[in-house]
Design a protein around this motif. Structure first.
Motif, PDB file in Angstrom:
ATOM      1  N   ILE A 180     -10.586  -0.493   6.985  1.00 37.14           N
ATOM      2  CA  ILE A 180     -10.088   0.175   5.784  1.00 37.14           C
ATOM      3  C   ILE A 180     -10.549  -0.567   4.530  1.00 37.14           C
ATOM      4  N   PHE A 181     -10.585  -1.879   4.579  1.00 39.82           N
ATOM      5  CA  PHE A 181     -11.010  -2.669   3.423  1.00 39.82           C
ATOM      6  C   PHE A 181     -12.459  -2.343   3.051  1.00 39.82           C
ATOM      7  N   PHE A 182     -13.343  -2.259   4.034  1.00 41.59           N
ATOM      8  CA  PHE A 182     -14.751  -1.934   3.789  1.00 41.59           C
ATOM      9  C   PHE A 182     -14.883  -0.550   3.166  1.00 41.59           C
ATOM     10  N   ILE A 183     -14.134   0.406   3.680  1.00 45.78           N
ATOM     11  CA  ILE A 183     -14.153   1.759   3.112  1.00 45.78           C
ATOM     12  C   ILE A 183     -13.642   1.722   1.675  1.00 45.78           C
ATOM     13  N   GLY A 184     -12.613   0.928   1.424  1.00 44.76           N
ATOM     14  CA  GLY A 184     -12.086   0.764   0.068  1.00 44.76           C
ATOM     15  C   GLY A 184     -13.129   0.210  -0.883  1.00 44.76           C
ATOM     16  N   LYS A 185     -13.928  -0.755  -0.413  1.00 51.62           N
ATOM     17  CA  LYS A 185     -14.995  -1.330  -1.255  1.00 51.62           C
ATOM     18  C   LYS A 185     -16.031  -0.260  -1.609  1.00 51.62           C
ATOM     19  N   ILE A 186     -16.435   0.532  -0.638  1.00 45.47           N
ATOM     20  CA  ILE A 186     -17.401   1.603  -0.907  1.00 45.47           C
ATOM     21  C   ILE A 186     -16.811   2.590  -1.921  1.00 45.47           C
ATOM     22  N   LEU A 187     -15.569   2.981  -1.705  1.00 46.12           N
ATOM     23  CA  LEU A 187     -14.931   3.956  -2.598  1.00 46.12           C
ATOM     24  C   LEU A 187     -14.743   3.411  -4.010  1.00 46.12           C
ATOM     25  N   ILE A 188     -14.464   2.116  -4.145  1.00 48.72           N
ATOM     26  CA  ILE A 188     -14.270   1.562  -5.495  1.00 48.72           C
ATOM     27  C   ILE A 188     -15.605   1.559  -6.244  1.00 48.72           C
ATOM     28  N   TYR A 189     -16.713   1.282  -5.536  1.00 51.02           N
ATOM     29  CA  TYR A 189     -18.022   1.324  -6.183  1.00 51.02           C
ATOM     30  C   TYR A 189     -18.380   2.766  -6.571  1.00 51.02           C
ATOM     31  N   LEU A 190     -18.061   3.716  -5.698  1.00 50.87           N
ATOM     32  CA  LEU A 190     -18.280   5.122  -6.034  1.00 50.87           C
ATOM     33  C   LEU A 190     -17.437   5.535  -7.239  1.00 50.87           C
ATOM     34  N   VAL A 195      -8.217   1.860  -4.300  1.00 50.44           N
ATOM     35  CA  VAL A 195      -7.249   0.790  -4.594  1.00 50.44           C
ATOM     36  C   VAL A 195      -6.226   0.701  -3.473  1.00 50.44           C
ATOM     37  N   GLY A 196      -5.737   1.840  -2.999  1.00 52.18           N
ATOM     38  CA  GLY A 196      -4.783   1.829  -1.884  1.00 52.18           C
ATOM     39  C   GLY A 196      -5.368   1.160  -0.649  1.00 52.18           C
ATOM     40  N   PHE A 197      -6.637   1.463  -0.338  1.00 50.92           N
ATOM     41  CA  PHE A 197      -7.297   0.854   0.819  1.00 50.92           C
ATOM     42  C   PHE A 197      -7.499  -0.645   0.609  1.00 50.92           C
ATOM     43  N   LEU A 198      -7.854  -1.046  -0.609  1.00 48.34           N
ATOM     44  CA  LEU A 198      -8.048  -2.478  -0.891  1.00 48.34           C
ATOM     45  C   LEU A 198      -6.723  -3.234  -0.834  1.00 48.34           C
ATOM     46  N   ILE A 199      -5.650  -2.579  -1.200  1.00 53.44           N
ATOM     47  CA  ILE A 199      -4.317  -3.189  -1.084  1.00 53.44           C
ATOM     48  C   ILE A 199      -3.958  -3.320   0.391  1.00 53.44           C
ATOM     49  N   TYR A 200      -4.175  -2.257   1.158  1.00 50.22           N
ATOM     50  CA  TYR A 200      -3.838  -2.245   2.588  1.00 50.22           C
ATOM     51  C   TYR A 200      -4.585  -3.343   3.336  1.00 50.22           C
ATOM     52  N   LYS A 201      -5.880  -3.415   3.128  1.00 44.71           N
ATOM     53  CA  LYS A 201      -6.759  -4.493   3.596  1.00 44.71           C
ATOM     54  C   LYS A 201      -6.916  -4.600   5.109  1.00 44.71           C
ATOM     55  N   ASN A 202      -6.006  -4.096   5.887  1.00 43.84           N
ATOM     56  CA  ASN A 202      -6.014  -4.258   7.339  1.00 43.84           C
ATOM     57  C   ASN A 202      -6.868  -3.200   8.037  1.00 43.84           C
ATOM     58  N   ASN A 203      -7.232  -3.473   9.272  1.00 44.96           N
ATOM     59  CA  ASN A 203      -7.879  -2.454  10.091  1.00 44.96           C
ATOM     60  C   ASN A 203      -6.816  -1.457  10.543  1.00 44.96           C
ATOM     61  N   LEU A 204      -7.249  -0.210  10.725  1.00 46.54           N
ATOM     62  CA  LEU A 204      -6.348   0.834  11.199  1.00 46.54           C
ATOM     63  C   LEU A 204      -7.058   1.567  12.321  1.00 46.54           C
ATOM     64  N   ALA A 211       0.831  -1.216   0.000  1.00 48.33           N
ATOM     65  CA  ALA A 211       0.000   0.000   0.000  1.00 48.33           C
ATOM     66  C   ALA A 211       0.861   1.260   0.000  1.00 48.33           C
ATOM     67  N   VAL A 212       1.945   1.239   0.750  1.00 50.10           N
ATOM     68  CA  VAL A 212       2.849   2.397   0.780  1.00 50.10           C
ATOM     69  C   VAL A 212       3.504   2.595  -0.584  1.00 50.10           C
ATOM     70  N   ILE A 213       3.973   1.521  -1.198  1.00 46.69           N
ATOM     71  CA  ILE A 213       4.586   1.628  -2.531  1.00 46.69           C
ATOM     72  C   ILE A 213       3.561   2.126  -3.541  1.00 46.69           C
ATOM     73  N   PHE A 214       2.340   1.603  -3.476  1.00 45.81           N
ATOM     74  CA  PHE A 214       1.279   2.060  -4.379  1.00 45.81           C
ATOM     75  C   PHE A 214       0.998   3.545  -4.166  1.00 45.81           C
ATOM     76  N   ALA A 215       0.951   3.980  -2.917  1.00 42.11           N
ATOM     77  CA  ALA A 215       0.692   5.397  -2.618  1.00 42.11           C
ATOM     78  C   ALA A 215       1.794   6.279  -3.199  1.00 42.11           C
ATOM     79  N   VAL A 216       3.045   5.859  -3.039  1.00 44.65           N
ATOM     80  CA  VAL A 216       4.167   6.618  -3.601  1.00 44.65           C
ATOM     81  C   VAL A 216       4.049   6.676  -5.126  1.00 44.65           C
TER      82      VAL A 216
END
Length: 184
Positions: A152-162, A138-147, A40-45
């Protein structure tokens, strides 16, 4: 032979984005807590280099023909490889990947056609917003973990649909602009 303009900082950042793709994919496919964070960090960079290279090229007036070609290609490789990998890992549905990539390819083709006719159609706000939502998703779906207790994964799913909705909307908007511009 490549001239010195090829090696300007924006083009180097674009090349760095392409180089980072295999690294982030390797970590992503290990699919552990730590490797997901690293991926996720590499993807963000890599995603940030897209913003920075364009900003620098415009600010310092070092836009090059090779940069105009490399930048969108690097973006498409980053997005396509990340979406396909996430689909293989079961983190995003195939229909989402098909819709997002189809829109990008269709708009890219329309941009090429428009440019061949001497017409430039600037990206609209909805397209830029789609990109922001898509990259964060995509960054959130890559990260996948809770923070800190946040899924974060659930938020990533919502954002990808949006981003799919924004993608379709911005694609239609781009086609409308194209036909209006061609008929001028």
């Amino acid at each position: 032979m490549l001239n010195k303009n090829f090696f300007n900082l924006p083009n180097q950042l674009t090349i760095l984005r392409v180089i980072l793709i295999p690294a982030f994919l390797i970590f992503l496919y290990f699919d552990t807590y730590v490797t997901n964070v690293i991926a996720a960090v590499i993807f963000a960079v890599a995603s940030l280099t897209d913003f920075v290279d364009g900003y620098l090229a415009r600010k310092y007036n070092i836009v090059t023909d090779i940069g105009k070609i490399l930048d969108p290609v690097a973006d498409k490789i980053l997005v396509a490889s990340s979406l396909i990998a996430l689909m293989e890992l079961g983190r995003v549905e195939g229909v989402v990947v098909i819709l997002l990539l189809s829109r990008d390819f269709a708009v890219g083709a329309l941009r090429d056609l428009s440019a061949s006719k001497g017409k430039i159609i600037a990206a609209g706000f909805s397209g830029k917003l789609k990109t922001v939502f898509q990259m964060i998703a995509v960054g959130f779906l890559i990260y996948k973990n809770n923070l800190i207790g946040i899924d974060i994964f659930f938020i990533g799913k919502i954002l990808i649909y949006l981003s799919v909705v924004l993608s379709i909307y911005s694609g239609v908007e781009y086609y409308i602009k194209f036909f209006a511009k061609i008929n001028e």
